[in-house]
Scaffold this motif. Structure first.
Motif, PDB file in Angstrom:
ATOM      1  N   TYR A   9       0.811  -1.227  -0.069  1.00  0.00           N
ATOM      2  CA  TYR A   9       0.039  -0.103   0.007  1.00  0.00           C
ATOM      3  C   TYR A   9       0.890   1.284   0.097  1.00  0.00           C
ATOM      4  O   TYR A   9       0.354   2.278  -0.094  1.00  0.00           O
ATOM      5  N   SER A  10       2.085   1.254   0.348  1.00  0.00           N
ATOM      6  CA  SER A  10       2.929   2.419   0.464  1.00  0.00           C
ATOM      7  C   SER A  10       2.896   3.158  -0.960  1.00  0.00           C
ATOM      8  O   SER A  10       2.519   4.316  -1.000  1.00  0.00           O
ATOM      9  N   PRO A  11       3.235   2.524  -2.075  1.00  0.00           N
ATOM     10  CA  PRO A  11       3.180   3.156  -3.383  1.00  0.00           C
ATOM     11  C   PRO A  11       1.769   3.558  -3.874  1.00  0.00           C
ATOM     12  O   PRO A  11       1.652   5.006  -4.281  1.00  0.00           O
ATOM     13  N   LEU A  12       0.587   3.020  -3.339  1.00  0.00           N
ATOM     14  CA  LEU A  12      -0.406   3.458  -3.653  1.00  0.00           C
ATOM     15  C   LEU A  12      -0.826   4.492  -2.870  1.00  0.00           C
ATOM     16  O   LEU A  12      -1.442   5.685  -3.440  1.00  0.00           O
ATOM     17  N   LEU A  13      -0.586   4.763  -1.461  1.00  0.00           N
ATOM     18  CA  LEU A  13      -0.953   5.935  -0.738  1.00  0.00           C
ATOM     19  C   LEU A  13      -0.023   7.037  -1.380  1.00  0.00           C
ATOM     20  O   LEU A  13      -0.234   8.248  -1.170  1.00  0.00           O
ATOM     21  N   HIS A  14       1.339   6.771  -1.523  1.00  0.00           N
ATOM     22  CA  HIS A  14       1.908   7.815  -2.238  1.00  0.00           C
ATOM     23  C   HIS A  14       1.282   8.498  -3.493  1.00  0.00           C
ATOM     24  O   HIS A  14       1.273   9.711  -3.648  1.00  0.00           O
ATOM     25  N   GLU A  23     -11.753  12.259  -2.079  1.00  0.00           N
ATOM     26  CA  GLU A  23     -11.277  10.893  -3.143  1.00  0.00           C
ATOM     27  C   GLU A  23     -10.730   9.902  -2.119  1.00  0.00           C
ATOM     28  O   GLU A  23     -10.759   9.074  -2.080  1.00  0.00           O
ATOM     29  N   ARG A  24      -9.538  10.624  -1.519  1.00  0.00           N
ATOM     30  CA  ARG A  24      -8.603   9.653  -0.506  1.00  0.00           C
ATOM     31  C   ARG A  24      -9.409   8.986   0.270  1.00  0.00           C
ATOM     32  O   ARG A  24      -9.116   7.745   0.362  1.00  0.00           O
ATOM     33  N   SER A  25     -10.074   9.485   1.338  1.00  0.00           N
ATOM     34  CA  SER A  25     -10.867   8.914   2.095  1.00  0.00           C
ATOM     35  C   SER A  25     -11.887   7.803   1.603  1.00  0.00           C
ATOM     36  O   SER A  25     -12.158   6.694   2.133  1.00  0.00           O
ATOM     37  N   TYR A  31     -12.049   0.269  -0.382  1.00  0.00           N
ATOM     38  CA  TYR A  31     -11.056  -0.868  -0.760  1.00  0.00           C
ATOM     39  C   TYR A  31     -10.002  -1.148   0.521  1.00  0.00           C
ATOM     40  O   TYR A  31      -9.415  -2.126   0.394  1.00  0.00           O
ATOM     41  N   GLY A  32     -10.524  -0.664   1.615  1.00  0.00           N
ATOM     42  CA  GLY A  32      -9.606  -1.037   2.829  1.00  0.00           C
ATOM     43  C   GLY A  32      -8.210  -0.919   3.055  1.00  0.00           C
ATOM     44  O   GLY A  32      -7.723  -1.680   3.701  1.00  0.00           O
ATOM     45  N   ILE A  33      -7.739   0.297   2.449  1.00  0.00           N
ATOM     46  CA  ILE A  33      -6.256   0.796   2.479  1.00  0.00           C
ATOM     47  C   ILE A  33      -5.762   0.700   3.629  1.00  0.00           C
ATOM     48  O   ILE A  33      -4.625   0.126   4.136  1.00  0.00           O
ATOM     49  N   HIS A  34      -6.565   1.137   4.758  1.00  0.00           N
ATOM     50  CA  HIS A  34      -5.822   1.456   6.043  1.00  0.00           C
ATOM     51  C   HIS A  34      -6.025   0.230   6.894  1.00  0.00           C
ATOM     52  O   HIS A  34      -5.148  -0.291   7.806  1.00  0.00           O
ATOM     53  N   ASP A  35      -7.122  -0.379   6.788  1.00  0.00           N
ATOM     54  CA  ASP A  35      -7.623  -1.466   7.936  1.00  0.00           C
ATOM     55  C   ASP A  35      -7.799  -2.885   7.334  1.00  0.00           C
ATOM     56  O   ASP A  35      -8.000  -3.892   8.130  1.00  0.00           O
ATOM     57  N   GLY A  36      -7.829  -2.995   6.167  1.00  0.00           N
ATOM     58  CA  GLY A  36      -7.992  -4.142   5.495  1.00  0.00           C
ATOM     59  C   GLY A  36      -9.653  -4.721   5.253  1.00  0.00           C
ATOM     60  O   GLY A  36      -9.714  -5.848   4.788  1.00  0.00           O
ATOM     61  N   ILE A  37     -10.296  -3.885   5.833  1.00  0.00           N
ATOM     62  CA  ILE A  37     -11.890  -4.006   5.686  1.00  0.00           C
ATOM     63  C   ILE A  37     -12.327  -3.337   4.671  1.00  0.00           C
ATOM     64  O   ILE A  37     -12.569  -2.044   4.509  1.00  0.00           O
ATOM     65  N   ALA A  62     -11.508   9.607  -8.401  1.00  0.00           N
ATOM     66  CA  ALA A  62     -10.164   9.547  -8.133  1.00  0.00           C
ATOM     67  C   ALA A  62      -9.785   8.421  -8.632  1.00  0.00           C
ATOM     68  O   ALA A  62      -8.336   8.511  -8.944  1.00  0.00           O
ATOM     69  N   LEU A  63     -10.599   7.401  -9.290  1.00  0.00           N
ATOM     70  CA  LEU A  63     -10.020   6.224  -9.872  1.00  0.00           C
ATOM     71  C   LEU A  63      -9.643   6.763 -11.431  1.00  0.00           C
ATOM     72  O   LEU A  63      -8.418   6.365 -12.141  1.00  0.00           O
TER      73      LEU A  63
END
Length: 90
Positions: A9-14, A23-25, A31-37, A62-63
């Protein structure tokens, strides 16, 4: 688990730093980027106190931004590096 998070997820978050806060939120919740849910549009709308159509429009915007050639190239390179690292014997 921390290493997997940073690798995936690091490159995606970058890349998502170029997105607006809303959009980020929306992407992080959907897609559960921060918590996997992962969450449905209805759940995201409820959590953000917005309408479902607003959530869909933020997600689409965003997409669409992430599909731009520069972002797409970085994400493709990241995906290829992940595939290469997974094919290596441990």
């Amino acid at each position: 688990q921390q290493v997997m998070y940073l690798t995936l997820y690091s490159p995606l978050l970058h890349s998502s730093q170029k997105l607006g806060e809303d959009e980020r939120s929306v992407l992080c919740l959907r897609y559960g980027i921060h918590d996997g849910i992962t969450r449905t549009v209805t759940l995201v709308a409820s959590e953000m106190r917005q309408t479902k159509s607003w959530v869909r429009s933020q997600e689409c915007r965003a997409l669409r931004k992430l599909r731009r050639p520069w972002y797409e190239k970085r994400l493709k390179e990241h995906r290829e590096s992940l595939q290469a690292s997974q094919s290596l014997p441990l």
